[in-house]
Structures are given as C-alpha cells and as structure tokens.
Write a protein that holds these residues in place. Structure first.
Motif, mmCIF file in Angstrom:
data_model
loop_
_atom_site.group_PDB
_atom_site.id
_atom_site.type_symbol
_atom_site.label_atom_id
_atom_site.label_comp_id
_atom_site.label_asym_id
_atom_site.label_seq_id
_atom_site.Cartn_x
_atom_site.Cartn_y
_atom_site.Cartn_z
ATOM 1 N N GLU A 80 0.804 -1.220 0.000
ATOM 2 C CA GLU A 80 0.000 0.000 0.000
ATOM 3 C C GLU A 80 0.842 1.278 0.000
ATOM 4 O OE1 GLU A 80 0.262 -2.385 2.254
ATOM 5 O OE2 GLU A 80 -0.642 -1.806 4.179
ATOM 6 N N TYR A 81 2.154 1.136 0.245
ATOM 7 C CA TYR A 81 3.019 2.317 0.268
ATOM 8 C C TYR A 81 3.791 2.497 -1.041
ATOM 9 C CZ TYR A 81 2.106 1.314 5.151
ATOM 10 O OH TYR A 81 1.481 1.026 6.340
ATOM 11 N N ARG A 82 3.672 1.523 -1.896
ATOM 12 C CA ARG A 82 4.492 1.522 -3.105
ATOM 13 C C ARG A 82 3.676 0.831 -4.192
ATOM 14 N NH1 ARG A 82 10.065 1.386 -3.407
ATOM 15 N NH2 ARG A 82 10.753 0.910 -5.520
ATOM 16 N N VAL A 83 3.273 1.567 -5.203
ATOM 17 C CA VAL A 83 2.375 1.003 -6.215
ATOM 18 C C VAL A 83 2.949 1.199 -7.607
ATOM 19 C CG1 VAL A 83 0.052 1.038 -7.173
ATOM 20 C CG2 VAL A 83 0.392 1.483 -4.727
ATOM 21 N N GLY A 84 3.105 0.088 -8.307
ATOM 22 C CA GLY A 84 3.577 0.132 -9.690
ATOM 23 C C GLY A 84 2.402 0.176 -10.646
ATOM 24 N N GLU A 85 2.464 1.071 -11.588
ATOM 25 C CA GLU A 85 1.400 1.181 -12.573
ATOM 26 C C GLU A 85 1.794 0.491 -13.878
ATOM 27 O OE1 GLU A 85 -1.662 1.986 -12.582
ATOM 28 O OE2 GLU A 85 -1.423 2.156 -10.409
ATOM 29 N N ASP A 86 0.864 0.443 -14.792
ATOM 30 C CA ASP A 86 1.041 -0.331 -16.029
ATOM 31 C C ASP A 86 0.276 0.336 -17.157
ATOM 32 O OD1 ASP A 86 1.432 -2.545 -17.797
ATOM 33 O OD2 ASP A 86 -0.552 -3.310 -17.223
ATOM 34 N N VAL A 87 0.324 1.654 -17.193
ATOM 35 C CA VAL A 87 -0.444 2.351 -18.222
ATOM 36 C C VAL A 87 0.243 2.236 -19.579
ATOM 37 C CG1 VAL A 87 -1.368 3.994 -16.559
ATOM 38 C CG2 VAL A 87 0.746 4.522 -17.796
ATOM 39 N N ALA A 88 -0.510 2.453 -20.624
ATOM 40 C CA ALA A 88 0.060 2.598 -21.964
ATOM 41 C C ALA A 88 -0.567 3.812 -22.617
ATOM 42 C CB ALA A 88 -0.199 1.351 -22.808
ATOM 43 N N VAL A 89 0.234 4.504 -23.402
ATOM 44 C CA VAL A 89 -0.270 5.662 -24.144
ATOM 45 C C VAL A 89 0.166 5.517 -25.605
ATOM 46 C CG1 VAL A 89 -0.243 7.238 -22.160
ATOM 47 C CG2 VAL A 89 1.788 7.061 -23.630
ATOM 48 N N PRO A 90 -0.553 6.173 -26.511
ATOM 49 C CA PRO A 90 -0.066 6.189 -27.892
ATOM 50 C C PRO A 90 1.367 6.725 -27.913
ATOM 51 C CG PRO A 90 -2.298 7.072 -27.783
ATOM 52 C CD PRO A 90 -1.818 6.895 -26.358
ATOM 53 N N ARG A 91 2.186 6.137 -28.779
ATOM 54 C CA ARG A 91 3.620 6.454 -28.756
ATOM 55 C C ARG A 91 3.917 7.950 -28.845
ATOM 56 N NH1 ARG A 91 7.317 2.408 -31.282
ATOM 57 N NH2 ARG A 91 8.079 4.241 -32.382
ATOM 58 N N SER A 92 3.090 8.646 -29.609
ATOM 59 C CA SER A 92 3.371 10.076 -29.801
ATOM 60 C C SER A 92 3.207 10.861 -28.503
ATOM 61 C CB SER A 92 2.446 10.664 -30.873
ATOM 62 O OG SER A 92 1.104 10.672 -30.408
ATOM 63 N N ARG A 93 2.535 10.279 -27.505
ATOM 64 C CA ARG A 93 2.318 10.984 -26.254
ATOM 65 C C ARG A 93 3.315 10.605 -25.175
ATOM 66 N NH1 ARG A 93 -2.401 13.709 -26.385
ATOM 67 N NH2 ARG A 93 -1.236 15.074 -24.988
ATOM 68 N N LEU A 94 4.264 9.761 -25.501
ATOM 69 C CA LEU A 94 5.246 9.313 -24.506
ATOM 70 C C LEU A 94 5.931 10.475 -23.810
ATOM 71 C CD1 LEU A 94 7.279 6.289 -25.948
ATOM 72 C CD2 LEU A 94 6.186 6.420 -23.695
ATOM 73 N N VAL A 95 6.417 11.420 -24.609
ATOM 74 C CA VAL A 95 7.160 12.541 -24.033
ATOM 75 C C VAL A 95 6.267 13.353 -23.100
ATOM 76 C CG1 VAL A 95 8.530 14.598 -24.561
ATOM 77 C CG2 VAL A 95 8.649 12.587 -26.070
ATOM 78 N N ASP A 96 5.043 13.643 -23.574
ATOM 79 C CA ASP A 96 4.099 14.409 -22.750
ATOM 80 C C ASP A 96 3.769 13.667 -21.459
ATOM 81 O OD1 ASP A 96 3.949 16.156 -24.869
ATOM 82 O OD2 ASP A 96 2.123 15.245 -25.689
ATOM 83 N N TYR A 97 3.585 12.367 -21.590
ATOM 84 C CA TYR A 97 3.147 11.616 -20.414
ATOM 85 C C TYR A 97 4.254 11.541 -19.369
ATOM 86 C CZ TYR A 97 0.816 8.268 -17.447
ATOM 87 O OH TYR A 97 0.233 7.672 -16.364
ATOM 88 N N VAL A 98 5.467 11.364 -19.866
ATOM 89 C CA VAL A 98 6.609 11.335 -18.955
ATOM 90 C C VAL A 98 6.730 12.667 -18.214
ATOM 91 C CG1 VAL A 98 9.124 11.465 -19.050
ATOM 92 C CG2 VAL A 98 7.930 9.498 -20.073
ATOM 93 N N ALA A 99 6.516 13.760 -18.943
ATOM 94 C CA ALA A 99 6.559 15.088 -18.307
ATOM 95 C C ALA A 99 5.445 15.213 -17.267
ATOM 96 C CB ALA A 99 6.423 16.175 -19.373
ATOM 97 N N ALA A 100 4.264 14.696 -17.619
ATOM 98 C CA ALA A 100 3.128 14.793 -16.697
ATOM 99 C C ALA A 100 3.403 13.994 -15.417
ATOM 100 C CB ALA A 100 1.855 14.293 -17.381
ATOM 101 N N LEU A 101 3.995 12.820 -15.571
ATOM 102 C CA LEU A 101 4.314 12.007 -14.396
ATOM 103 C C LEU A 101 5.257 12.736 -13.459
ATOM 104 C CD1 LEU A 101 4.958 8.429 -15.872
ATOM 105 C CD2 LEU A 101 3.073 9.113 -14.374
ATOM 106 N N GLU A 102 6.278 13.347 -14.044
ATOM 107 C CA GLU A 102 7.244 14.066 -13.208
ATOM 108 C C GLU A 102 6.563 15.206 -12.453
ATOM 109 O OE1 GLU A 102 10.343 14.998 -16.061
ATOM 110 O OE2 GLU A 102 11.424 13.143 -15.565
ATOM 111 N N ALA A 103 5.639 15.870 -13.135
ATOM 112 C CA ALA A 103 4.919 16.969 -12.485
ATOM 113 C C ALA A 103 4.034 16.457 -11.344
ATOM 114 C CB ALA A 103 4.070 17.721 -13.521
ATOM 115 N N MET A 104 3.389 15.299 -11.574
ATOM 116 C CA MET A 104 2.528 14.731 -10.518
ATOM 117 C C MET A 104 3.327 14.371 -9.275
ATOM 118 S SD MET A 104 0.460 12.010 -12.806
ATOM 119 C CE MET A 104 -0.044 12.578 -14.417
ATOM 120 N N ALA A 105 4.452 13.719 -9.501
ATOM 121 C CA ALA A 105 5.269 13.295 -8.359
ATOM 122 C C ALA A 105 5.742 14.508 -7.569
ATOM 123 C CB ALA A 105 6.452 12.473 -8.843
#
Lengths: 456, 456
Positions: free
Chosen positions: A329-354
């Motif tokens: 419950e303290y450490r959760v691994g996700e398994d999302v997938a996004v269209p390849r063209s959104r990889l860069v955006d999604y990685v940026a979004a993850l960093e912002a969320m953290a």
C-alpha cells in the motif's frame, strides 16, 4: 454433507489438498497490493485435467469460489484469494506435452514456466516470444490469464498473438478445446482470444497450444544515455521515424538507474539521467543497430560504441529492475500505456505529478509499445508514514491514470485488471461495455464461482 | 405501418435506399458459390454511424435481417442475402479518419479499401500488413468481418493482429467502442477479438483502429521451380528449418502455373511443375534471401539467379492467380490449413483425391502458414456436365476437408465460414463449442437480425 475440504480430499490423492496455515497464507495473495485479505479454505494442486474437472464440479456444487493460480507473480491481484474460495494452483501441471520443430508449435500444460518452455524451444532454434519480466518463474497459464506482455512485444506481439488453441475446463466441469493447431484459422468466433486475458473468470485453462518464433541468431544491443528523461522518450519516436523495428526498446529513468546502482553496484547514474536500451535482432540486426545509434546520437544521446556485451548486461539488469520489491500500500507500480506520440508528454506529466504530490517516482517503460510502469512510493519510518502521505500517494496514482486516459491510453497495458485496478476500470470503459462483459461472464459462469470479483 | 423499405427511405436521404432489380441482384451475393439464392428487400447505403444506427433500429423493430457488406469479395457467402433481409453496404463510409505516423496507427471507416489505406500509409513509410488477394478492392470492414489473411501473414500476422479497437453498432442500435488506441491493452475481456472474424453476426463494425507496420525498404524475391509439387512443399519446411522468416512464401502447383500461362502468356510450365515464391524483407532481406536460395537449391529447386525483378513479377501474377474466376457449383476453392509439417502429406493426399474422383485440381498455398487453397472443378459442355461429375466433385471436396482435419488442420484458414462452409463446421467443432458460440450470438443479437445463418 461434509465440507468442501473433505470432499476435495476424498476426490484427490493425499498431498493434493493443503490446509496448513503457512501455505494458506502464502497462496492467499499474489504480488499485488492487498486491499481485502482473505484466507482460502484450501490450496488445491491438481495434477491432471480430470483433477481440475473434479475440483470445479465439486466447488460449483458447493458454491465455493475457485481462484486459479500459476506462479503467483501477477501484480494486479488476479490470484488474490476471495471470500469462501479455494486456490487452484496449477503448478504441478507442468509438462511440455509436445514440441514440434517443423510445425513451430508446442502444447503445454498451464504450469509450465515460461523460461522452461523457452529452454526447450531454444534447442531447436525456436523461442516462445512473450517475455514478461517474471519469465524465469511465471507460468504459461498465468501468462495466458493476464495476456502478459514483456520486453519483446513491440516486434513479436503479446501472449494472445502466440496462443493458437486452448483446452479449457468450463464452470460446469466440462472440457472444451478452442482454436486451431495451425497458424491461421477462422472457423467460428474467437473463443481462444476471449479466454486469453480473462484472468480465470470464464474458465480454467488446462492446455495451451502456442506458436513458436525463430530464435534470432544475431542480436545487437545499443545503450543510449541521456541527460534528461524526456529526451530519452523522444529517442523512442526517432527510432520509429527511422522505421526500424527493434525487438526491445526499454526506457529507464533516473530513479530506476539509481535503484539498479544500489542493487548491483553499477555506475549508471554517473553516466546519465536516463537510459534507452534498444535491441535489434535477426539477419538485419547489425544494420538496424547502426541506424539506431545514428538517430539516437542525433537526438542528444551518449551511445556506447563498445561491443554490445555491456549493453546486453544492461538489458539483463533491466529485466530485473523490479528487483525483489513487492508492491504494497506504500508503493504502487502502474502499467499504463499511451499512444507512442504521447510518450514525451506523459513522462513530463508524471514528473509533475510526483513533484506536486511530493511522492517518489521511478519509471521504466516498454517504450516501443508506449507501455509505462511508473512506480509511486512514499517513505516509511518504522511502521509510520508521514501524515497525509498516503492520501498524496493515492492522488498521484489517480492523476497518473486520468492523464493516461486523457491522452488516449489504457490503465493496463499488460498486467491485467485483477482486483486492484477495478477501481479505475469505469474511467476507461463506459457502462455499456462493462455490462456486455458482465453478461459474457454470466453466460460462462452463471453461478459466479470462477475467480469472482476480478478482471471486469 | 409501412414496409421496411418505406421506413428506411423516410429515415435516410434520397439515393441511400436502392430497390432496383439490377442492384438487388448484384448485391444479393458475394463471390462464393450460391446454395440458396435470395433477393434482398433493399440495398441500403449508410453514410454515417448514425445512419447505421437508424437502419439497425428500424430493421430490429421490424424483424428484418441485416446482411452487412463491404466490397462483396468474400468467398464463403458471408454477404449472401438471406430471406427477408436488407443488404447494408458500407462502401460509402470510406474515409480515413486519422493516420498518425508517430503512433503508427490509423482510424478508418469500414468501407476504406485495403489498398487505399496502404497507399496513404506508404507516404509515411508505413503499411497496413494484412493483404488478402482482393486487397485492391476489398474493404477493411470486410477484412475485419472475416479476419482476413493474405500473403504476408506468416511474418506480419492476420487482420486480428493489426486491429486495436473497433466502433460497433450493436443489434439494438447502440454504439460501443472496444479495445484501445495503444499497441497493448488488457483491460477487461477482448471484445475486439470477438468481433473480428464474426462476419457481422454480433454487431456492425463502423470504425476500425489499426496498427501500422513499417514498410520494408528492401525486398528480395526468390523464385524456385521444382520438378514436382511435393518437393516444393518440402522446400517450405527447409526454409523453416533454416530459421528464416520470409514475408511471403507462396506455393503454386502445375495447374496454377498453366492457368497463369494461359492468362498472361508467361512460360512458367516450361520451367517447372511447381513454383515456390519466397520474399524476404527488411534490413536482413539480402542475407535471408541468400540462405533461402541455398536451402532451396539443396532441395532440388532451380532457383533464379537474376535480379529479383522477374521474381517480383511472379509474385504479382500470384496475387492475381484467382484471376477473374468466381467459384460456382462446378468449381469450388477451398481454404484449409494444416500444421506445416503435414504440408507434403496433404499435397499428396489432394493429388490422390483429384485422381480418384477424376476431377480437376489446382492448388495455391500461403505455404508459410500451411494455408492451402485447392480448387476442384469439373468440365461443363454448354449447360451440361458429365453424369456423375457433380457427385464426384462433392466427394473430392468432402475428402479434402476430412483429410485436413485428420492432419490437425482447419476447414478455413482465412476466408471464414460464411454460409457455404457451415456444412463442414460440425466436423471441426464439437457440439459443446458450437453451442457456446450460439449462446454468445444470442447474447449479442437475441432477435437474430444480424446476418442470420452465417459464421457459426
């Protein structure tokens, strides 16, 4: 009438029904976070198709739930025990029944370990392509249950693409065979595809015919270090634009590199803040690797020029980058997938969320598929966590799901819904689609004894 | 209440409902033998998803059957009109809605012609891999309905392997979206796979998201002439044993070569009694072709040493080896598949059947898949056939099916069951498996209005 345990003990041989406290606890969960711990009534070890049929009939008659289980390496809770259930461990049904080098097919029992099948196939210059990180311990049956992916999927496909036919015990204990022994076959509806990925909720898979692929004679591996995670993600698209199809394209962020350094004493963090590992294989491997090196260098990477031995070692490290950690419950691994063209955006979004939620983040990705495994975690001091941290972790998790869906992604690329991801399924699939699946479930399992509360 | 035709004319715009005698006859059948000719009540041309929804609702309310149709190039009668039906021609829904080069995906309406999608993809160095012989005219919707194969399947997979997501109008007129826009996704049951190959019996596919593959920059083609068909079939296994995965591996027998010579004025029969065409592609194409040439020569083939231009012309001829012939009751093309190791045996068995029943035989095969298209036919003199010939043709057909099944094969590798192959489906699938499919059909289409009497 006796209990289900008595009944199963009467049907099966000594040693096939275990009710010891330790095994009950051990088999109660897989590697996913536990949200509703339940102890099974028994752990049952069938050794034949007939055993499975008998167990299913007995449980169906008694209204006892059946939770099928391979090696228990799942990370979504698909094999978590539920109330009033037995665990049906298929680990003893571990024979390779046939392996035909000319047909390029194999027939296996569900408990065959992925790596064992691959070793047998390799003797003939063949391989079973799907290679989840757990391939050394996970079973083909478990891989089928979750439609498992792995590192080689972008080129070689996921589990479903390698499964030709199935033997399945239905909820009434009857046995059916679906699919075809041939590479192609379109007679009737694709029941095989329906069972693959259904997490044991529609039937118990007791036999699997798989297609094998050619083991590549030549493999080239390129390791590209980047000063920045987003640049590395952009490298994935650059390889695609060069129209090179790597066998493996793995993206590791700084957090993952640091963890690998910790565990293995490597010096990855000294070499970059992110690593893109690309493996090409087959007769064109050398030429493809040359193109990959060029486009990655052009994109700002430091690319190893040495022989690929060191890069191959990095791929091995990557295969084990989950390490021995088990989510909780303290450490959760996700398994999302996004269209390849959104990889860069999604990685940026993850960093912002953290950063926004002040939680830790590390990310590895099967980047060729756009399939990311971000792990969010919070610190514990002894039994305690910082006040509010748990809520912030949940917010980050929810945000990561919402962002992936907003980019046209999915909440699970290869791990399955299991039990843990049910909370997000309604965000991805509208009620009409979910209702259709419930009705299919009812059709196959009207009494609801097959792995209830999972997958859909 | 007016007739369904009146109702549809009221719902749709002028020109979308055709009841002319000529179109009714033309749209009443696809390219399969006709065993129960029926004239549809109307041919309906929806131009939008909303049109399809309205038509389905109106037909469902009136109990009128809906037979969806792409280009009508099917060869199993999946688009044959049935009693009290309309033909729902999706040919006007022919827009490519999106093509994302970085995502390597496209979203198309069902009426988009396969070759048109490939032309659009080629501008970006991409291709839509499944390439049925009808690719110049058949539609993606029709390809999805039959889970169409083609020449490139052994390497690139069949239609199902390229379909990521579907928009489907259900029997009640509602619209659902299945699958995922990403390469991988395992949320819930694989409804997408269930619709692919279901021949319009579970829903009307109105939108398709496909994965594109990389258009290979290099292609090498090897033409190997053999003195004997069985030696050529053995050549297929030899390439497999060399662990080379060609993109195309086509096997043509003497009858097919003679037909090609007739149509195109070529001299193939002078060069051998059988032809194996092998095409390798990608960065390793040259090296792979070199291995292929060597193993085929070792197996008794005469292999062209010239540049592959001539061999490529032969592949083009092969693509058109069905010619303009349309099967009828005197000429029936089969679509069996057998495990690869049985190719040689099966080819021998076919030759024996044709000789035994004194019927003509020609065979082409997507040999890399073990997928054979034998055609049996009898001579006609004017309207008459020799007494007993029709019975002998049927015996040969039945024998070819029985033999394929006895070798672990299937009655349809890529054409589908449609209407024509229902007679053999019970030989391949036991009652329990067929009943399960009937129940799935009932679940999706309780009133039985969607392409009744097809596929299962």
């Amino acid at each position: 009438m006796g209990s289900i345990v008595d009944e199963l003990e009467a049907i099966l041989a000594p040693g096939q029904v275990d009710t010891g406290e330790v095994p009950l606890r051990r088999y109660a969960v897989d590697q996913a976070p536990v949200i509703d711990f339940q102890l099974p009534l028994a752990v049952v070890f069938p050794e034949s198709v007939a055993d499975v049929q008998s167990v299913v009939k007995a449980c169906a008659d008694s209204g006892v739930a059946i939770v099928p289980r391979g090696a228990g390496t799942g990370v979504s809770g698909g094999a978590h025990a539920t109330a009033n259930c037995i665990i049906l461990s298929l680990e003893r049904m571990d024979r390779i029944l046939a392996l035909s080098p000319d047909d390029e097919t194999a027939v296996v029992e569900p408990g065959v370990v992925n790596a064992v099948l691959n070793e047998a196939a390799a003797e003939h210059g063949l391989m079973y392509a799907p290679d989840p990180a757990s391939f050394r311990s996970s079973t083909i049956g478990g891989n089928v249950a979750t439609n498992a992916g792995g590192l080689r999927c972008a080129k070689y496909g996921v589990t479903r693409d390698s499964v030709l036919a199935l033997d399945v015990v239905l909820a009434d204990g009857s046995l059916i065979h679906t699919g075809h022994q041939t590479f192609k076959g379109v007679a009737g509806y694709d029941l095989t595809g329906l069972f693959v990925g259904s997490e044991g909720t529609l039937g118990i898979v007791v036999g699997i015919t798989v297609r094998l692929k050619y083991l590549p004679r030549e493999v080239h591996t390129v390791a590209a270090f980047y000063p920045d995670f987003r640049l590395a993600a952009a490298g994935v698209l650059a390889v695609g634009r060069a129209r090179v199809q790597p066998a493996i394209m793995e993206l590791l962020d700084g957090g993952t590199l640091a963890q690998l350094d910790d565990i293995h004493g490597s010096d990855l963090t000294a070499r970059g803040k992110s690593l893109l590992l690309v493996q090409t294989d087959g007769f064109g491997a050398a030429a493809e690797a040359e193109v990959v090196r060029r486009v990655l260098r052009d994109g700002g990477a430091t690319v190893t020029t040495e022989a690929s031995a060191e890069a191959e070692r990095l791929v091995e490290l990557r295969r084990h980058s989950r390490g021995t950690e088990v989510d909780d419950e303290y450490r959760v691994g996700e398994d999302v997938a996004v269209p390849r063209s959104r990889l860069v955006d999604y990685v940026a979004a993850l960093e912002a969320m953290a950063a926004g939620q002040q939680v830790h983040l590390k990310v590895v990705a099967h980047a060729g598929d756009g399939n990311l495994h971000p792990t969010f975690w919070i610190d514990r001091q002894g039994p305690d966590v910082e006040p509010g941290a748990m809520d912030r972790l949940q917010v980050a998790l929810d945000e990561s799901i919402t962002a992936a869906l907003a980019m046209g992604g999915t909440i699970t690329g290869e791990h399955g819904i299991g039990q843990y991801k049910l909370r997000w399924l309604g965000q991805e699939q509208p009620e009409a689609v979910r209702e259709l699946q419930r009705r299919i479930k009812d059709l196959f399992d009207p009494a609801g004894v097959l792995n209830p509360g999972k997958a859909i």
